[in-house]
Design an enzyme around this catalytic site. Structure first.
Site, PDB file in Angstrom:
ATOM      1  N   GLY A 190     -11.183  -2.904   1.417  1.00 51.99           N
ATOM      2  CA  GLY A 190     -10.457  -3.958   2.124  1.00 51.99           C
ATOM      3  C   GLY A 190     -10.123  -3.482   3.532  1.00 51.99           C
ATOM      4  N   ILE A 192      -7.427  -2.068   4.876  1.00 57.56           N
ATOM      5  CA  ILE A 192      -6.816  -0.742   5.026  1.00 57.56           C
ATOM      6  C   ILE A 192      -7.844   0.352   4.753  1.00 57.56           C
ATOM      7  CG2 ILE A 192      -5.031   0.817   4.094  1.00 57.56           C
ATOM      8  CD1 ILE A 192      -3.287  -1.720   3.703  1.00 57.56           C
ATOM      9  N   ALA A 276      -6.451   2.401  -1.865  1.00 62.83           N
ATOM     10  CA  ALA A 276      -6.122   1.247  -1.007  1.00 62.83           C
ATOM     11  C   ALA A 276      -6.611  -0.014  -1.705  1.00 62.83           C
ATOM     12  CB  ALA A 276      -6.770   1.419   0.358  1.00 62.83           C
ATOM     13  N   ALA A 327       1.444  -9.107   9.417  1.00 64.59           N
ATOM     14  CA  ALA A 327       2.688  -8.980  10.167  1.00 64.59           C
ATOM     15  C   ALA A 327       3.022 -10.275  10.911  1.00 64.59           C
ATOM     16  CB  ALA A 327       2.562  -7.823  11.153  1.00 64.59           C
ATOM     17  N   HIS A 451     -17.091 -15.081  34.316  1.00 63.70           N
ATOM     18  CA  HIS A 451     -18.349 -14.327  34.158  1.00 63.70           C
ATOM     19  C   HIS A 451     -18.262 -13.030  34.949  1.00 63.70           C
ATOM     20  CE1 HIS A 451     -22.572 -13.426  33.717  1.00 63.70           C
ATOM     21  NE2 HIS A 451     -22.628 -13.192  35.013  1.00 63.70           N
TER      22      HIS A 451
HETATM   23  C1  FAD Z   1      -2.171   0.797   6.958  1.00 63.45           C
HETATM   24  C2  FAD Z   1      -1.762  -0.637   7.204  1.00 63.45           C
HETATM   25  C3  FAD Z   1      -2.233  -1.289   8.316  1.00 63.45           C
HETATM   26  C4  FAD Z   1      -1.855  -2.597   8.568  1.00 63.45           C
HETATM   27  N1  FAD Z   1      -2.330  -3.207   9.676  1.00 63.45           N
HETATM   28  C5  FAD Z   1      -1.978  -4.474   9.947  1.00 63.45           C
HETATM   29  C6  FAD Z   1      -2.418  -5.106  11.122  1.00 63.45           C
HETATM   30  O1  FAD Z   1      -3.138  -4.524  11.929  1.00 63.45           O
HETATM   31  N2  FAD Z   1      -2.032  -6.383  11.353  1.00 63.45           N
HETATM   32  C7  FAD Z   1      -1.227  -7.063  10.478  1.00 63.45           C
HETATM   33  O2  FAD Z   1      -0.907  -8.216  10.724  1.00 63.45           O
HETATM   34  N3  FAD Z   1      -0.785  -6.480   9.343  1.00 63.45           N
HETATM   35  C8  FAD Z   1      -1.139  -5.204   9.070  1.00 63.45           C
HETATM   36  N4  FAD Z   1      -0.665  -4.601   7.939  1.00 63.45           N
HETATM   37  C9  FAD Z   1       0.207  -5.379   7.040  1.00 63.45           C
HETATM   38  C10 FAD Z   1       1.632  -5.417   7.605  1.00 63.45           C
HETATM   39  O3  FAD Z   1       2.104  -4.111   7.739  1.00 63.45           O
HETATM   40  C11 FAD Z   1       2.532  -6.227   6.697  1.00 63.45           C
HETATM   41  O4  FAD Z   1       1.979  -7.516   6.508  1.00 63.45           O
HETATM   42  C12 FAD Z   1       3.917  -6.383   7.309  1.00 63.45           C
HETATM   43  O5  FAD Z   1       4.499  -5.133   7.546  1.00 63.45           O
HETATM   44  C13 FAD Z   1       4.823  -7.198   6.388  1.00 63.45           C
HETATM   45  O6  FAD Z   1       6.030  -7.357   7.010  1.00 63.45           O
HETATM   46  P1  FAD Z   1       7.370  -7.579   6.174  1.00 63.45           P
HETATM   47  O7  FAD Z   1       8.470  -7.618   7.194  1.00 63.45           O
HETATM   48  O8  FAD Z   1       7.208  -8.713   5.264  1.00 63.45           O
HETATM   49  O9  FAD Z   1       7.521  -6.302   5.253  1.00 63.45           O
HETATM   50  P2  FAD Z   1       7.549  -4.749   5.559  1.00 63.45           P
HETATM   51  O10 FAD Z   1       6.930  -4.439   6.861  1.00 63.45           O
HETATM   52  O11 FAD Z   1       7.004  -4.102   4.347  1.00 63.45           O
HETATM   53  O12 FAD Z   1       9.082  -4.411   5.717  1.00 63.45           O
HETATM   54  C14 FAD Z   1       9.990  -4.528   4.674  1.00 63.45           C
HETATM   55  C15 FAD Z   1      11.160  -3.630   4.960  1.00 63.45           C
HETATM   56  O13 FAD Z   1      12.187  -3.915   4.038  1.00 63.45           O
HETATM   57  C16 FAD Z   1      12.736  -2.710   3.530  1.00 63.45           C
HETATM   58  N5  FAD Z   1      13.307  -3.019   2.225  1.00 63.45           N
HETATM   59  C17 FAD Z   1      12.670  -3.467   1.125  1.00 63.45           C
HETATM   60  N6  FAD Z   1      13.548  -3.730   0.142  1.00 63.45           N
HETATM   61  C18 FAD Z   1      14.756  -3.441   0.653  1.00 63.45           C
HETATM   62  C19 FAD Z   1      16.068  -3.503   0.147  1.00 63.45           C
HETATM   63  N7  FAD Z   1      16.313  -3.962  -1.095  1.00 63.45           N
HETATM   64  N8  FAD Z   1      17.072  -3.094   0.930  1.00 63.45           N
HETATM   65  C20 FAD Z   1      16.851  -2.652   2.185  1.00 63.45           C
HETATM   66  N9  FAD Z   1      15.645  -2.565   2.726  1.00 63.45           N
HETATM   67  C21 FAD Z   1      14.608  -2.972   1.970  1.00 63.45           C
HETATM   68  C22 FAD Z   1      11.554  -1.775   3.495  1.00 63.45           C
HETATM   69  O14 FAD Z   1      11.989  -0.425   3.479  1.00 63.45           O
HETATM   70  C23 FAD Z   1      10.861  -2.138   4.806  1.00 63.45           C
HETATM   71  O15 FAD Z   1      11.414  -1.431   5.882  1.00 63.45           O
HETATM   72  C24 FAD Z   1      -0.992  -3.275   7.672  1.00 63.45           C
HETATM   73  C25 FAD Z   1      -0.503  -2.613   6.547  1.00 63.45           C
HETATM   74  C26 FAD Z   1      -0.874  -1.318   6.315  1.00 63.45           C
HETATM   75  C27 FAD Z   1      -0.315  -0.627   5.114  1.00 63.45           C
END
Ligand code: FAD
Length: 474
Positions: A190, A192, A276, A327, A451
């Site tokens: 995938g 990652i 992954a 993200a 261009h």
């Molecule tokens: C290697 C990798 C590369 C990626 N590259 C891309 C990219 O290029 N472009 C893209 O769009 N997406 C990418 N992604 C996906 C992207 O990282 C996620 O879609 C995005 O981070 C999701 O955002 P979120 O805010 O929903 O959750 P997250 O970023 O996972 O953040 C959630 C946060 O909540 C905290 N948390 C969870 N539960 C609790 C709780 N009960 N109390 C307090 N804190 C808590 C966690 O510690 C974390 O800090 C990538 C992911 C990986 C692993």
């Protein structure tokens, strides 16, 4: 400090921190609870994306691309550099510095917008109260009229290949190898797996990717996936499709893998194993039993089209809910929910979310594939244009790939755009704008493109929908 807020956000990833900032901009008193600790043990805001996802992976992809170009591609320009070397501690430290800059940037933005950060694990209690438990076990309870759950996702672990942080790793581990592994196996072809596999392959690792599905990049347009598969093969990524890992045993000389493919059982020994195989919504310990918030069979928080959980004042966004784990999808949901809470009109258009894979060449797309449209019985026409006929791409020596525009056969409305090639992560934005404005292929075709630029491939592909591309036969 008062413990009563208008909005509490649990999770400071790109969904949560963006929601918190937007809510504060709208005049609401906001707290954001996050448990993520950086390498120094201090709170590191920004979630998976800033700490161990989007940003650090792109930092390593960029460094490794520079090294690969230097060692493989610069000779075509008449540039040679003998004994090119890469220093892995510097390579990783540069990535760490970028991560710190951006996580610290979120802390600064919180300060500027008067968002109060709490460092600890947040748990939603009945009545929109949130219990925050610090790393030392200290507890405090805060409350708000609205709570936004943005707890994100974590890597899926295979029961027979548990992460040990050293030999069998997840994305975080593969961003922090101390040396280039001689042999790296990756389970899952995938986004990652392909991105991190590319990083270490470019630095000299032998990379074997084991993928259970028979088709390569099944969610991408078939023509684009085909080019990608051919190019990755040329780069030496050994991608084994229809291969299922059955066993992974850590021994003194590495990880011993057993997988089955069409020829039966296969064995492979590698130095490192990156698992992954996808990510799962992280909702562990997030909800007290009596909150009324529902989880689905994949542990995702159930929400309606407005990201509302059905419990008064409780919303959920980002990777923790349905939809693509991206993200920018989470961030847009965060903005929309903050606006709904403030009585404004929020908006997220799932039909125009761009998808990007930051390999070399890059892949990018938005909207429907031909396969999806065929299944849905929607009549369509296509136009495509190769980077091989684009002056800028040829001048850059990166003339691989193509742009394909899919438009409705009768209305000409753009239904999908699919690309592989140089800089397509940026080119897709133009197409998303056109699609968001409900544009037609002709609209794109009538726009003046500079261009020589890579964007001319979009222009020509749009012209080609009506068989009037200039720089290729139609
Ligand atoms: C290697 C990798 C590369 C990626 N590259 C891309 C990219 O290029 N472009 C893209 O769009 N997406 C990418 N992604 C996906 C992207 O990282 C996620 O879609 C995005 O981070 C999701 O955002 P979120 O805010 O929903 O959750 P997250 O970023 O996972 O953040 C959630 C946060 O909540 C905290 N948390 C969870 N539960 C609790 C709780 N009960 N109390 C307090 N804190 C808590 C966690 O510690 C974390 O800090 C990538 C992911 C990986 C692993």
């Amino acid at each position: 400090m008062s413990d009563k807020f208008d909005v509490i956000v649990i999770g400071a990833g790109p969904a949560g921190y963006v929601a918190a900032i937007r809510a504060a901009q709208l005049g609401l008193k906001v707290a954001c609870v996050d448990a993520f600790a950086g390498k120094d043990g201090k709170q590191a805001l920004g979630g998976t994306c800033l700490n161990v996802g989007c940003i650090p992976s792109k930092a390593l992809l960029d460094s490794s691309r520079q090294f690969y170009n230097l060692t493989h591609n610069f000779d075509a320009h008449g540039i040679s550099a003998d004994n090119a070397k890469i220093d892995i501690p510097t390579f990783v430290a540069r990535k760490d510095k970028i991560v710190k800059q951006f996580t610290g940037g979120v802390a600064q933005l919180f300060k500027a917008n008067k968002v109060t950060p709490f460092f600890g694990k947040g748990k939603l209690l009945k009545g929109n109260q949130v219990e925050v438990t610090a790393a030392d076990g200290a507890k405090q309870t805060i409350s708000a009229a609205n709570v936004i759950l943005a707890s994100g996702s974590v890597p899926i672990e295979l029961p027979f290949a548990r992460f040990d942080g050293k030999t069998i790793v997840d994305n975080a581990g593969a961003l922090d190898f101390a040396a280039v592994p001689k042999r790296l196996a990756i389970i899952g072809a995938g986004v990652i797996g392909l991105e991190l596999g590319s990083v270490w392959k470019r630095l000299g690792a032998e990379v074997i990717i084991i993928e259970a599905l028979p088709d390569f990049l099944g969610s991408a347009d078939a023509d684009i996936a085909k080019v990608a598969q051919r190019e990755f093969k040329k780069q030496g990524l050994d991608i084994k499709l229809g291969a299922k890992l059955g066993k992974a045993e850590v021994k003194k000389d590495g990880v011993h893998l057993v997988y089955t493919d069409k020829d039966g059982e296969q064995k492979l020994t590698v130095d490192k194993l990156l698992v992954a195989v996808g990510r799962r919504a992280y909702t562990d310990g997030l909800l007290a039993d009596d909150t009324g918030v529902q989880l689905d069979e994949r542990h995702r928080i159930v929400v309606d089209e407005h990201n509302h959980t059905g419990v008064d004042g409780v919303w959920a966004i980002g990777d923790a809910v349905r939809g693509p784990m991206l993200a920018h999808k989470g961030s847009e949901e965060g903005i929309a929910v903050a606006e709904w809470i403030a009585g404004k009109a929020g908006h997220v258009n799932f039909d125009t979310i761009p998808y990007v894979i930051y390999t070399e060449p890059e892949l990018a797309w938005a909207g429907k594939t031909e396969k999806q449209l065929t299944e849905e019985g929607v009549p369509y026409k296509t136009g495509s244009f190769p980077f091989a006929a684009n002056g800028r791409a040829v001048a850059m020596n990166e003339a691989v790939g193509q742009v394909k525009v899919i438009a409705h056969a009768e209305t000409d409305r753009i239904l999908g755009v699919h690309m592989i090639g140089p800089g397509v992560s940026e080119l897709i934005a133009e197409c998303v704008v056109a699609m968001e404005f409900k544009g037609s292929a002709e609209d794109l075709a009538r726009i003046v493109h500079a261009h020589p630029t890579l964007s001319e491939t979009v222009h020509e592909a749009a012209l080609s929908v009506d068989k009037r591309a200039i720089h290729k036969g139609n």
